[in-house]
Scaffold this active site. Structure first.
Site, PDB file in Angstrom:
ATOM      1  N   ASN A  45      -8.584  -0.819   4.214  1.00  0.00           N
ATOM      2  CA  ASN A  45      -8.861  -1.280   2.464  1.00  0.00           C
ATOM      3  C   ASN A  45      -7.496  -2.200   1.604  1.00  0.00           C
ATOM      4  O   ASN A  45      -7.280  -2.365   0.588  1.00  0.00           O
ATOM      5  CB  ASN A  45      -8.097   0.256   2.051  1.00  0.00           C
ATOM      6  CG  ASN A  45      -7.040   1.569   2.199  1.00  0.00           C
ATOM      7  OD1 ASN A  45      -6.883   0.576   3.137  1.00  0.00           O
ATOM      8  ND2 ASN A  45      -7.069   1.816   1.113  1.00  0.00           N
ATOM      9  N   LYS A  99      -6.548  -4.840  -5.794  1.00  0.00           N
ATOM     10  CA  LYS A  99      -5.624  -4.989  -4.521  1.00  0.00           C
ATOM     11  C   LYS A  99      -5.644  -6.297  -4.394  1.00  0.00           C
ATOM     12  O   LYS A  99      -4.456  -7.619  -5.022  1.00  0.00           O
ATOM     13  CB  LYS A  99      -5.383  -3.990  -3.736  1.00  0.00           C
ATOM     14  CG  LYS A  99      -5.000  -2.426  -3.432  1.00  0.00           C
ATOM     15  CD  LYS A  99      -5.735  -2.273  -2.382  1.00  0.00           C
ATOM     16  CE  LYS A  99      -4.853  -0.547  -2.155  1.00  0.00           C
ATOM     17  NZ  LYS A  99      -4.895   0.187  -0.837  1.00  0.00           N
ATOM     18  N   ASP A 111      -1.669  -0.562   5.497  1.00  0.00           N
ATOM     19  CA  ASP A 111      -1.666  -0.433   7.037  1.00  0.00           C
ATOM     20  C   ASP A 111      -3.440  -0.359   7.977  1.00  0.00           C
ATOM     21  O   ASP A 111      -4.259   0.054   8.285  1.00  0.00           O
ATOM     22  CB  ASP A 111      -1.373   0.813   7.437  1.00  0.00           C
ATOM     23  CG  ASP A 111      -1.906   2.001   6.822  1.00  0.00           C
ATOM     24  OD1 ASP A 111      -1.699   1.817   5.500  1.00  0.00           O
ATOM     25  OD2 ASP A 111      -1.729   2.970   7.162  1.00  0.00           O
ATOM     26  N   ASP A 144       0.750  -1.251  -0.274  1.00  0.00           N
ATOM     27  CA  ASP A 144       0.298  -0.227   0.091  1.00  0.00           C
ATOM     28  C   ASP A 144       0.934   1.248   0.228  1.00  0.00           C
ATOM     29  O   ASP A 144       2.111   1.526   0.357  1.00  0.00           O
ATOM     30  CB  ASP A 144      -0.815  -0.103   1.195  1.00  0.00           C
ATOM     31  CG  ASP A 144      -1.494   1.021   1.446  1.00  0.00           C
ATOM     32  OD1 ASP A 144      -2.309   1.654   0.229  1.00  0.00           O
ATOM     33  OD2 ASP A 144      -1.750   1.805   2.686  1.00  0.00           O
ATOM     34  N   LYS A 145       0.596   2.354  -0.710  1.00  0.00           N
ATOM     35  CA  LYS A 145       1.044   3.469  -0.481  1.00  0.00           C
ATOM     36  C   LYS A 145       1.180   4.829   0.828  1.00  0.00           C
ATOM     37  O   LYS A 145       1.741   4.583   1.726  1.00  0.00           O
ATOM     38  CB  LYS A 145       0.986   4.567  -1.844  1.00  0.00           C
ATOM     39  CG  LYS A 145       1.725   5.623  -1.631  1.00  0.00           C
ATOM     40  CD  LYS A 145       1.830   5.996  -2.973  1.00  0.00           C
ATOM     41  CE  LYS A 145       0.428   7.334  -2.592  1.00  0.00           C
ATOM     42  NZ  LYS A 145       0.584   8.288  -1.484  1.00  0.00           N
ATOM     43  N   ARG A 202      -0.870  15.148  -1.901  1.00  0.00           N
ATOM     44  CA  ARG A 202      -1.868  14.353  -1.435  1.00  0.00           C
ATOM     45  C   ARG A 202      -2.928  16.128  -2.291  1.00  0.00           C
ATOM     46  O   ARG A 202      -2.979  16.528  -1.645  1.00  0.00           O
ATOM     47  CB  ARG A 202      -3.089  13.965  -0.769  1.00  0.00           C
ATOM     48  CG  ARG A 202      -2.418  12.639  -0.698  1.00  0.00           C
ATOM     49  CD  ARG A 202      -2.351  12.523   1.341  1.00  0.00           C
ATOM     50  NE  ARG A 202      -3.551  11.957   1.514  1.00  0.00           N
ATOM     51  CZ  ARG A 202      -4.020  10.768   1.443  1.00  0.00           C
ATOM     52  NH1 ARG A 202      -3.442   9.611   0.864  1.00  0.00           N
ATOM     53  NH2 ARG A 202      -5.214   9.953   2.119  1.00  0.00           N
TER      54      ARG A 202
END
Lengths: 348, 1413
Positions: free
Chosen positions: B1018, B995, B1015, B408-409, B798
């Site tokens: 999702n 994912k 983390d 995940d990012k 973001r």
């Protein structure tokens, strides 16, 4: 954030840090010796091992060569006897035969007389188990392990029971020395051939005032010619279960071809130094049938050395592996030298 | 009792149609308990233990028999009871299986006992329950709580069961919950008293409670609960999850709460969610099971040989010899039958070929491994006080075999600490230089702390140092450092942040100092102040539009969220009413206004003061940004770029200069005003908190929030209380949230909306019909904002757009009615709500946009580089924007500047297919170029093959839509074929489902070992889809951790976890497993060889007790210890040379070929161990056991020495166990042989050992046999060490070297590969670029940046543009990454300025032709 994972948040403040101990064990930093195969260790290992093995091997071969051994196969030499024994109904007929031989040179030192059997599978699983150590210890037990050699159909127990005891080697072999047409019986010791612990701990006659009463109510095994308490009528302490020949037979051999110690030459008179060269005769009372199952019988005279009998294998094994190790050492040296050159030119 | 109760519950279930009916327990207290309808519900006593004392034995045995191997061994042991086939004494043969099962049982007991103790502790916790007899709440244990009881909870108490909230001391009937124990989220949740009870302001009287509660059956959905309460007058009151207090949560900020127990004990939602540890089967175990089947085959063959041999041997006699013992009846078996029986006997005899102790040994070893991993200090996070958690106990070795990582990012690669970086309001960009610098210092501080900092120089490709173009980076770095050093207000900020860390606030999520302290942009601050002044003068629409948008912008930031406020001084005390200064009267406000004006006046004075020279550095970099943006701006207008750019630059320079001069003062004034009442914001998402903090920095402080009202303090200190008319929460479909408020001054109804730019931009007001100039302006603002947004995204920020809309009263009433209807609707309520929301969020006016930085976690680039070097393909799957994701990917070194990056964005299947084909073709072409090279190296021994050129590397960027097309269009295989060639893949804009689909696809189709790390909630499906799931216990709750196999707290821990622990665990376990196979085969074969000499009769020459003990005790501890403690290579070297990881990745230690080789070696060794003694004792008077005893000893020595050869680490433990094993064997044998006259009937090995020990032959045998047996192995080891220098061996040699030399050597090893790879890459790229320039339309966006330009970020880019003016105007077409193509001749090392220009043009042309479909 801080008490995120605690089960009981009340403890949150007082809880000690969950930081793991910084100990060598937990951090996998225990002081350690890390063996490394460097060229020096490898080569020294190979060469040292090689040299050691070679030297031990040479010693072993030399000592094995010093063993004098004489072996004679008498299963065919007494053909009439063997034919007689093939029919089990003749079990109580005596049959004698004699085997002549010549010793070219003296056999010096302690001389052991063995009988050897070939193709006799004493190590067969069911055979090995067909015995009762408890009975042999003088205890009165009815042991199922001996089956079917436990009791006769009339209920009389066999003493000793089991297939091993039943098939006991029962030839008697005497050795005569032919010296200038006179025949001298070579004095042979029939006791002290078995392990001391067997004779004194593992085998015991049942307690009684005499042997025959001790074995009263029991019968000899079917193949036997005489009951167990008559195995050695001359020596009370070598009779019954503690009979030397019996004890030795009961120690079952590891292989189908084996020898069992039968007698030792008593080193007295002219045999004080062993057996002198000359003509000898084995007088054999041929009782043990072997031909019907393609087995063979030998009688062997041999000396022993510290490293065992006449078998040179161990010495050869040492020499060969020593040679192999040394050779491997050389091979690696060669490869190393060759590669080192190439490596250096590549690295530049 | 429990099960009985449950049975009845089940019965009831049918009757009541999945409803649970609960009434008060009070009428039934003590006497009429049997009539209580609640009696069937489970009590609150929890029992997580599996066994009781009584049920332990049968249950445990039953469970153990689920294991195939155990059944196998029991069957064999039972077979031994059949007299015809028995090989051993039946009783004795039960021992091994009993011991193994006993060890397992002891382990189970221990685990169960721990659970029991924990249960007991929890069951005996206290709580207050209402008692009718006492007319008061009495303290009881948790376990005595019953459904239907009334529980009184006080602040900070843990909730004992699921309780329906009936009363709260809060006047609004609200109770606050902390659910950290449940989901790890630290923000407080609000719970509401059941409607109809909240209005009763009187104290709740349980005895008067007459209602019947009807609700759903227990389920594990934490977010859903519904039911109703039937009052005596048959009126029904509904309630939902908002009224349920969940077990395990903690009451906060509420003095007293009272409720009725709905679910108790195991039926609570928390318990139903607790699924315990997970069991997975590791790759080694899978392989092992296959090899066990091979062993079974081998066993079968051996038994067949025995059976046939015995048949033939028996048949060869014409008459039965005396040693062929008949059965009890004196009869003999036919050869065929004898053969058949012998087959079974042989199975019993050779059963150990299947290693009986392997399973339990593996379990023990894994426990040890887990223990060591858990205790690693390097994997401990001091800040969070969290060590690594190993939740899955049995897949440690999989860590060493990972080939693909799905990451995940947000929150995984990044810190998930959202930091406000920049914003644009009304098309004007505010760069927040000071803030950026503040962050820079933080980063540097972090770097100092970094553990692996010392290793960092290994990861930098050494070639970069020599390249001429790195001078930029070199010169740039110190410059930036100097800037940050010069800014002296830095220290101030830092001190403040340090001071705060100690306070209690740290437990509030998203409120670390770095997130909280936003340094305002001086220019913006000034404007805000001006604007605020106007607002205050109640003339919002008179003056410049900008100023109102500014206030609106910050108001939106402060209001448009769901952030809860609490004060810092008194932690966790919710602020619902603005406490210190209530907006009671206008007089107070006026005083404030005057005060503010005075302040402002002093401010403007300071503007005139001369510029301080020390701020030169700061203004310098600020100017650059300004220039950059100015260039951007003017290009849009189509004017002369350079001229106006200059002008703007000058302007900018002036303003910033002035700004920075007075900044200190401005800053102080701001902080002063905000310091006295320091608020703490608790947000559900970190972005929200960041925006609120940003607003606070500009004086717009969110003071309090209730469901109805929100209070904001304006810069001047005015408190504005907005009535919240409606809140439209954030959801991932709408990707935005809105708040409808009534402005207290203008009484306007305003909608503030905040959301993703893509969504907001579509919903802006099309055009103001009345005014053309206004329309133009709007359009320009929109375009500019979009530019800025793109720019932010490229910078890895973001982005969020802020918009507003003013509603008139009628429209709002209409809409509100509509909304109410939707809320009341029963069917398709969700859709209706969505529809109403969409209805409202239209025709918005754009206020501005924000750029929030999600900082990279420290050590991420280093970790990623190391993992990639370890041969792991890293995929980043993120929901973020492509640009953001790509830039994060570059900055964390996931994509290298040398890489060729393909981007595929399409929505049609055909294009997607052709794109995939094209790309694949191109990639393959590269590999064909590589091939001859590879073959050439292939001839050369391993040492040189390992240094072969990896060639140019490819990256792939793909978005969620394209992924959908791929999955639906059946293009998976092509996609995978392409990704196989790409060393990193980036999937942007992907949903959680995608994912997990990607993870599953790769795992299933490519049959590789995958690891997912994430983390957030999702990532859960992705974590579960992979072979290993790793959760990061970060800021976003515990869902990911709950679903994971391992939980770490920082991404950088992955490096040590995989490279060191993974490698170790794999190497240890693989070696141990293979050793176990070897051990058993080489030992059992001794028995097999003996069969050839005993007529295949199943004889054993080794006493059975010694045989059993051999496996159970004499040779079991060293391999176990080896499996836990061996270190083939030191941790430092493993980290320094990530390539060593490939060893595990390729399963080099344990695969079919090594298995077969080991088997052959085992055969050889057993042959040696048998035949050397055999030939030695041949034709002698040796008896069976005397022959077996040396063989046993030899075998033991050989097996232990074999282990010793394998061991790479000898600690004291190893030495002790090794010697201990031999000594134990000798002592045991001596005692056993001396005492066993009758112990093991019928054949006793009496005095054998003693006799052997007095025989020189025994010693000679024991010396030579292991030598012969191990000589070939040792020889091969030696050869391997001399010729094929595998990397592992080299690394082992490195370990020996002193520290400094070791580092040097590691670098040498690493650098050896580099030159070749770069050369290959460069030479290839020449052909590539030529091909590209000839092709007319290349549908791929393709970037091949110059080599060595590896440290990319935006500031570096600015630096280069500043030094090269002609490169400045990019005419708005900014490629995703600095698009610099290696031009021919660059590999010769000459990079001239002309060249730079050339390829800049080239890159321009390319990016035009690069069409993203």
């Amino acid at each position: 954030m801080k008490n995120k994972t605690s089960v009981l948040p009340q403890e949150g403040e007082a809880r000690p840090s969950r930081c793991p101990d910084n100990s060598a064990f937990k951090q996998q930093r225990l002081p350690a010796w890390k063996p490394q195969l460097t060229i020096a260790t490898v080569l020294s290992t190979f060469f040292v091992t090689g040299m050691l093995c070679l030297s031990v091997g040479v010693c072993l071969i030399l000592s094995a060569n010093s063993v004098r051994e004489f072996q004679i196969d008498y299963s065919d030499k007494c053909s009439d006897c063997s034919e007689l024994r093939e029919n089990s109904s003749n079990w109580n007929k005596e049959c004698h035969c004699s085997v002549n031989f010549t010793l070219e040179e003296d056999i010096l030192g302690d001389v052991f007389m063995y009988y050897g059997l070939q193709n006799f599978y004493q190590n067969h699983r069911r055979y090995v188990l067909s015995r009762s150590d408890a009975q042999l210890l003088g205890e009165n037990v009815n042991n199922s392990y001996c089956s079917p050699f436990t009791t006769y159909q009339n209920g009389t127990p066999m003493a000793p029971c089991g297939a091993i005891a039943n098939s006991m080697f029962n030839d008697t072999i005497d050795l005569f020395y032919n010296l200038n047409s006179s025949v001298i019986q070579v004095p042979l010791l029939k006791t002290g051939n078995s392990w001391w612990t067997d004779k004194n701990v593992k085998f015991r006659n049942p307690k009684s005032y005499n042997l025959s009463s001790a074995f009263a109510g029991t019968a000899r095994p079917p193949y036997w010619q005489k009951p167990v308490y008559l195995l050695d009528e001359e020596d009370e302490r070598n009779n019954g279960y503690v009979n030397n020949d019996f004890i030795i037979w009961m120690r079952v051999s590891a292989f189908a071809t084996f020898r069992n110690l039968y007698r030792r030459v008593s080193r007295i008179r002219q045999f004080a130094n062993g057996l002198p060269a000359g003509n000898y005769t084995f007088n054999i009372s041929y009782n043990f049938p072997v031909t019907k199952f393609k087995a063979r019988k030998h009688v062997i005279l041999s000396t022993v050395v510290w490293s065992g009998g006449s078998n040179p294998f161990l010495g050869i094994a040492y020499v060969v592996s020593g040679a192999a190790a040394t050779l491997a050492g050389f091979v690696i040296t060669a490869i190393h030298l060759k590669l080192r050159k190439r490596k250096t030119c590549f690295q530049k | 009792y429990l099960s009985l109760g449950r049975g009845k519950v089940k019965k009831k279930k049918k009757k009541n149609e999945n409803k649970r009916v609960i009434i008060s327990n009070l009428p039934f207290e003590s006497k009429k308990w049997k009539e209580n309808p609640n009696r069937y519900y489970g009590s609150n006593k929890i029992k997580t233990t599996k066994y009781t004392i009584l049920t332990f034995l049968p249950k445990n045995i039953y469970e153990q028999f689920h294991r195939f191997a155990n059944i196998y061994f029991v069957v064999i042991a039972l077979l031994n009871f059949v007299p015809v086939v028995n090989a051993f004494q039946p009783e004795v043969s039960m021992i091994p299986i009993c011991v193994i099962m006993a060890i397992t049982a002891i382990k189970d007991v221990w685990e169960d006992f721990r659970r029991y103790k924990l249960d007991k502790e929890i069951n005996h916790m206290g709580c207050y329950i209402y008692s009718r007899e006492e007319h008061a709440y009495v303290e009881k244990c948790w376990k005595d709580v019953q459904v239907g009881d009334f529980v009184q909870l006080q602040c900070n108490e843990t909730i004992p069961a699921d309780i329906l909230l009936l009363y709260s001391s809060d006047q609004n009937g609200i109770c606050h919950l902390e659910t950290a124990n449940l989901d790890g989220e630290t923000n407080l949740k609000q719970r509401q008293v059941v409607m109809g009870f909240s209005s009763q302001n009187t104290f709740f009287e349980p005895e008067l409670f007459q209602n019947t509660i009807i609700c759903e059956m227990p389920n594990n959905d934490l977010n859903k609960f519904k039911g109703y309460m039937e009052q005596p007058n048959h009126e029904r009151v509904g309630f939902n999850i908002e009224s349920l207090l969940l077990r395990g949560c903690t009451i906060r900020n509420t003095e007293v709460a009272i409720g009725i127990v709905i679910y108790a004990g195991h039926e609570t939602k928390a318990m139903l969610n607790n699924n315990g540890p997970r069991y997975k089967r590791s790759k080694i175990e899978r392989q092992m099971n296959m090899d066990i089947f091979l062993c079974v085959g081998l066993l079968f063959v051996m038994c067949l040989v025995g059976a046939v041999g015995h048949g033939i041997w028996t048949g060869s006699f014409s008459e039965h010899p005396p040693y062929d013992v008949p059965d009890e009846n004196g009869e003999y078996l036919s050869p065929f039958l004898a053969g058949f029986y012998m087959f079974l006997t042989m199975i019993i005899l050779l059963q150990v070929l299947i290693p009986i102790s392997l399973y339990v040994s593996i379990e023990l070893v894994k426990l040890g491994q887990v223990f060591l991993i858990h205790n690693d200090v390097d994997l401990y996070n001091e800040e969070a006080d969290l060590p690594i958690q190993c939740r899955a106990l049995n897949i440690t070795e999989d860590l060493g075999q990972i080939q693909y990582i799905f990451s995940d990012k947000t929150g995984t690669l990044t810190e998930n600490k959202m930091v406000f970086r920049r914003c644009t309001v009304d098309g004007i960009e505010f760069s927040h230089q000071e803030n950026a610098r503040r962050l820079e210092t933080h980063k540097e501080l972090d770097l100092d702390d970094e553990d692996f900092a010392k290793l960092q120089h290994f990861t930098l490709p050494p070639t970069n140092i020599e390249t001429p173009d790195t001078y930029k980076q070199k010169t740039m770095r110190p410059l930036r450092r100097c800037q940050s050093a010069r800014a002296h207000f830095q220290g101030h900020t830092r001190n403040r942040s340090l001071g705060r860390r100690d306070s209690n606030q740290s437990q509030v999520a998203f409120s670390s100092p770095i997130e909280k302290d936003v340094t305002p942009d001086s220019r913006l601050l000034r404007r805000v102040r001006e604007a605020a002044l106007q607002t205050e003068n109640l003339s919002p629409f008179i003056h410049m539009k900008t100023s109102t948008s500014l206030t609106d912008f910050f108001l939106a930031l402060a209001i448009c969220n769901t952030v809860l406020v609490s004060t810092a001084t008194e932690p966790r005390q919710r602020v619902t009413v603005p406490p210190p200064i209530k907006p009671s009267g206008i007089t107070l406000e006026k005083i404030h206004q005057i005060f503010q004006r005075l302040k402002l006046a002093s401010l403007s004075q300071s503007f005139s003061s001369s510029q301080s020279s020390s701020d030169l550095g700061a203004s310098f970099s600020a100017r650059n940004t300004e220039e950059q943006l100015a260039a951007l701006d003017c290009c849009d207008n189509g004017n002369d770029c350079c001229a106006s750019g200059r002008g703007d630059e000058l302007q900018g320079k002036d303003s910033t200069d002035i700004g920075s001069a007075s900044l200190d003062e401005v800053f102080k004034s701001v902080t002063n005003s905000s310091l006295p009442t320091d608020f703490c914001y608790e947000a559900e998402s970190p972005d929200e908190a960041a925006l609120v903090y940003a607003a606070q920095a500009y004086g717009f402080t969110l003071v309090s929030r209730t469901p109805e009202q929100v209070t904001v303090r304006l810069p001047q200190g005015t408190l504005l209380t907005f009535d919240i008319l409606c809140t439209l929460g954030f959801d991932s479909v709408r990707k935005r949230m809105s708040v409808v408020v009534r402005h207290p001054l203008t009484k306007e109804i305003v909608v503030y909306t905040k959301g993703a730019d893509s969504v907001i931009m579509d919903m802006l007001e099309d055009s103001a019909k009345d005014d053309i100039s206004k329309e133009k302006k709007m359009k320009r603002i929109k375009e500019k904002t979009q530019k800025h947004l793109d720019y932010y995204a490229r910078d890895g920020l973001r982005t969020l757009c802020i918009a507003k809309k003013v509603l008139n009263e009628d429209d709002f009433q209409k809409w509100a009615n509509f909304r109410r209807e939707a809320e009341a609707a029963i069917d398709n309520r969700d859709e209706l709500l969505m529809e109403t929301a969409q209805h409202l969020e239209t025709k918005l006016t754009l206020l501005g946009a924000t750029g929030i930085e999600d900082r990279l976690q420290d050590g991420v680039p280093d970790t990623i580089a190391a993992l990639q070097e370890a041969g792991i393909q890293i995929w980043v799957l993120t929901g973020d924007k492509q640009e953001t994701a790509v830039n994060i990917a570059y900055s964390c070194k996931l994509l290298n500047q040398r890489d060729t990056v393909f981007t595929i964005n399409t929505e049609s299947k055909e294009t997607c297919e052709s794109l995939l084909n094209l790309t694949l073709e191109e990639v393959r072409k590269n590999y064909e170029v590589e091939k001859p090279r590879r073959k050439f190296f292939g001839i050369i021994p391993a040492s040189f093959a390992s240094s072969e050129a990896p060639g140019p590397e490819f990256g792939l960027v793909i978005d969620g839509r394209t992924l959908n097309v791929i999955f639906q269009g059946g293009l998976e295989e092509k996609f995978l074929a392409l990704t196989k060639h790409c060393h990193s893949v980036l999937c942007c804009r992907s949903t959680p489902l995608q994912k997990s689909m990607v993870a599953k696809l790769v795992r299933r189709q490519l049959k590789v070992m995958t690891l997912s790390i994430g983390d957030g909630a999702n990532d859960v499906s992705m974590i579960q889809a992979a072979d290993i799931g790793i959760g990061i216990s970060g800021q976003e709750g515990m869902q990911a951790v709950m679903a994971s196999d391992f939980a770490i707290s920082r991404f950088k821990h992955l490096k040590k976890l995989l490279l060191v622990h993974g490698h170790w665990c794999y190497a240890r376990l693989a070696k141990m497993v293979i050793y176990f196979f070897y051990k058993n085969v080489s030992y059992v074969n001794l028995l097999f060889w003996y069969q050839f000499f005993c007529g295949f009769s199943g004889s054993t020459m080794i006493d059975y007790w010694q045989m059993i003990f051999f496996n159970l005790f004499f040779t079991s501890v060293p391999p176990l210890l080896f499996g836990v403690l061996d270190r083939d290579v030191s941790a430092e070297t493993l980290l320094g040379l990530p390539e060593l990881y490939k060893n595990g990745q390729n399963s080099e230690i344990y695969n079919l070929s090594t298995f077969i080789i080991t088997m052959l070696d085992a055969f050889y060794q057993s042959l040696v161990c048998f035949f050397v003694p055999y030939l030695t004792y041949e034709d002698s008077d040796i008896d069976v056991f005397s022959f077996g005893n040396p063989m046993n000893t030899i075998s033991l020595l050989t097996i232990l020495l074999h282990q010793a050869l394998e061991m790479k680490t000898w600690t004291l433990f190893h030495l002790v166990t090794m010697i201990g094993s031999v000594v134990f064997y000798l002592v045991f044998s001596l005692i056993y042989n001396a005492s066993c006259v009758l112990c093991n009937p019928p054949a006793n090995p009496y005095w054998i050992m003693e006799r052997q020990l007095s025989d020189p032959t025994f010693y000679l045998l024991c010396l030579i046999t292991p030598v012969i047996a191990l000589l070939p192995r040792f020889f091969i080891f030696a050869l391997r060490g001399t010729i094929g220098t595998s990397l592992i061996l080299k690394a082992q040699q490195l370990d020996k070297l002193p520290k400094g030399q070791q580092d040097l050597e590691i670098q040498k090893l690493r650098s050896r590969k580099q030159p070749t790879s770069v050369a290959a890459a460069v030479s290839h790229r020449d052909t590539e670029s030529q091909r590209l320039s000839t092709s007319e339309v290349n549908p791929l966006r393709k970037q091949t940046p110059e080599k060595g330009y590896y440290f990319f970020n935006r500031w570096a880019e600015e630096e280069s543009t500043a030094t090269d003016p002609s490169a400045g105007p990019f005419c708005g077409h900014y490629p995703l990454v600095p698009s610099r193509v290696t031009t021919p001749g660059q590999d010769s090392g000459k990079l001239t300025k002309g060249n730079v220009n050339n390829f800049n043009h080239g890159s321009h042309r390319r990016s035009v032709s690069a069409v993203t479909l």
